[in-house]
Design an enzyme around this catalytic site. Structure first.
Site, PDB file in Angstrom:
ATOM      1  N   SER A  45      22.678  26.874 -15.220  1.00 37.19           N
ATOM      2  CA  SER A  45      21.882  27.968 -15.035  1.00 37.19           C
ATOM      3  C   SER A  45      20.550  27.594 -14.283  1.00 37.19           C
ATOM      4  CB  SER A  45      21.347  28.592 -16.382  1.00 37.19           C
ATOM      5  OG  SER A  45      20.815  27.529 -17.283  1.00 37.19           O
ATOM      6  N   LYS A 113      29.247  19.668 -20.990  1.00 32.38           N
ATOM      7  CA  LYS A 113      29.739  21.092 -21.310  1.00 32.38           C
ATOM      8  C   LYS A 113      30.435  21.788 -20.096  1.00 32.38           C
ATOM      9  CE  LYS A 113      27.137  25.164 -21.809  1.00 32.38           C
ATOM     10  NZ  LYS A 113      27.786  25.874 -20.542  1.00 32.38           N
ATOM     11  N   GLU A 182      29.486  32.970 -25.265  1.00 31.72           N
ATOM     12  CA  GLU A 182      28.511  33.881 -24.474  1.00 31.72           C
ATOM     13  C   GLU A 182      28.908  35.420 -24.153  1.00 31.72           C
ATOM     14  OE1 GLU A 182      27.035  32.066 -20.873  1.00 31.72           O
ATOM     15  OE2 GLU A 182      25.811  33.943 -20.092  1.00 31.72           O
TER      16      GLU A 182
HETATM   17  O1  KIV Z   1      23.871  27.143 -18.030  1.00 37.72           O
HETATM   18  C1  KIV Z   1      23.529  27.736 -19.116  1.00 37.72           C
HETATM   19  O2  KIV Z   1      22.380  27.904 -19.457  1.00 37.72           O
HETATM   20  C2  KIV Z   1      24.565  28.028 -20.112  1.00 37.72           C
HETATM   21  C3  KIV Z   1      23.981  28.737 -21.184  1.00 37.72           C
HETATM   22  C4  KIV Z   1      23.887  30.147 -21.036  1.00 37.72           C
HETATM   23  C5  KIV Z   1      24.739  28.679 -22.422  1.00 37.72           C
HETATM   24  O3  KIV Z   1      25.643  27.502 -19.864  1.00 37.72           O
END
Ligand code: KIV
Length: 293
Positions: A45, A113, A182
């Site tokens: 993000s 992640k 999410e």
């Molecule tokens: O990239 C991000 O901020 C995320 C969150 C919304 C979990 O993956």
């Protein structure tokens, strides 16, 4: 004490909610660490929040490594999880392991992640077997914005809800240590949390998950009031920052800043000598004439 994937597992077992926030730089990481946030997500993000892109698709490995390295330096005891950017793992299992390795070796992440379910079980298994813990991400997965046709709540009907449950089981079986959910209806997120042994961390997924995550600019109102529905504003840092910027402009324009205490003194005689040297001393006619020519 450094938080680890074992800490998170213990938190699930004893019902201690996990707190995770996105973070992209050293000074914010230090503030969050001093506040006790347990898990730091260097989210892709950052494409939106730090780089001003409309989505996360343009974010590169170099972007992630650059920001992750800064966060890791300010993380203190927090567990640092770094997002794998779009096309850093989708292309092959081999790419997934190599790029996860770069986020750990070059970025200083303790875990990675990635977005996606059963299709990415082989990738999750291979990265985990390379001793890199993997956090999975289901529901609204922003890297699939074009495939989904927008950013919408996932798992609302029986078919997509069943797919989400299957995906959740598949990523756990593949070795993921945790799962982000999410924009999933709260009762479905509660069911996923109940059937999985690994901790779930929700964003727009109700309060039955084992923890919560928010994009920090959303929870601090740093977007001029444009936070998503699920993001509660915990402090209006945006307004406070604007107030500070405005005061700086006012005081700089009217000369109130900098005041004497913000400057550095110099001996009067030294200054007089320097004025003479610069041709600014009142009696120094020769220097004045030189300056005038
Ligand atoms: O990239 C991000 O901020 C995320 C969150 C919304 C979990 O993956």
């Amino acid at each position: 004490m450094k938080n680890t994937i074992i800490t998170l597992q213990r938190q699930k077992s004893c019902g201690d909610k996990i707190t995770m926030l996105t973070v992209y730089d050293y000074s914010t990481a230090k503030l969050m660490s001093e506040s006790g946030v347990e898990v730091f997500l260097v989210g892709d993000s950052l494409g939106n929040t730090m780089l001003g892109y409309p989505n996360t698709l343009s974010v590169t490995m170099e972007d992630m490594i650059h920001h992750c390295r800064a966060v890791a330096r300010g993380a203190g005891g927090a567990l640092v999880v770094c997002d794998m950017p779009f096309m850093s793992y989708q292309t092959s299992v081999c790419d997934a392991v190599a790029n996860a390795g770069r986020l750990v070796k070059e970025g200083g992440a303790a875990a990675v992640k990635l977005e996606g379910g059963a299709c990415f079980a082989p990738h999750i298994r291979a990265i985990t077997e390379a001793s890199i813990p993997v956090m999975a991400h289901l529901g609204l997965t922003p890297q699939s914005v074009n495939a989904f046709g927008g950013f919408t709540v996932r798992g609302k009907d029986e078919a997509s809800g069943a797919r989400l449950l299957d995906d959740a089981k598949a990523i756990e079986e593949a070795g993921a240590f945790s799962l982000v959910l999410e924009c999933v209806p709260a009762p479905l997120a509660a069911l996923v949390t109940e059937i999985l042994a690994i901790p779930t961390i929700g964003i727009g997924a109700g309060n039955a998950t084992d923890g919560q995550v928010l994009v920090y600019q959303d929870m601090l109102a740093m977007y001029g009031g444009k936070s998503p529905k699920f993001a509660k504003v915990f402090a209006d840092a945006g307004a406070l920052m604007k107030e500070g910027f405005a005061a700086y402009i006012t005081e700089t324009k009217n000369g109130a800043f900098p005041a004497e205490e913000h400057g550095f003194p110099i001996d009067k005689d030294v200054m007089n000598a320097l004025r003479g040297y610069a041709g600014r001393e009142s009696g120094n006619q020769e220097a004045k004439e030189t300056a005038a020519t």
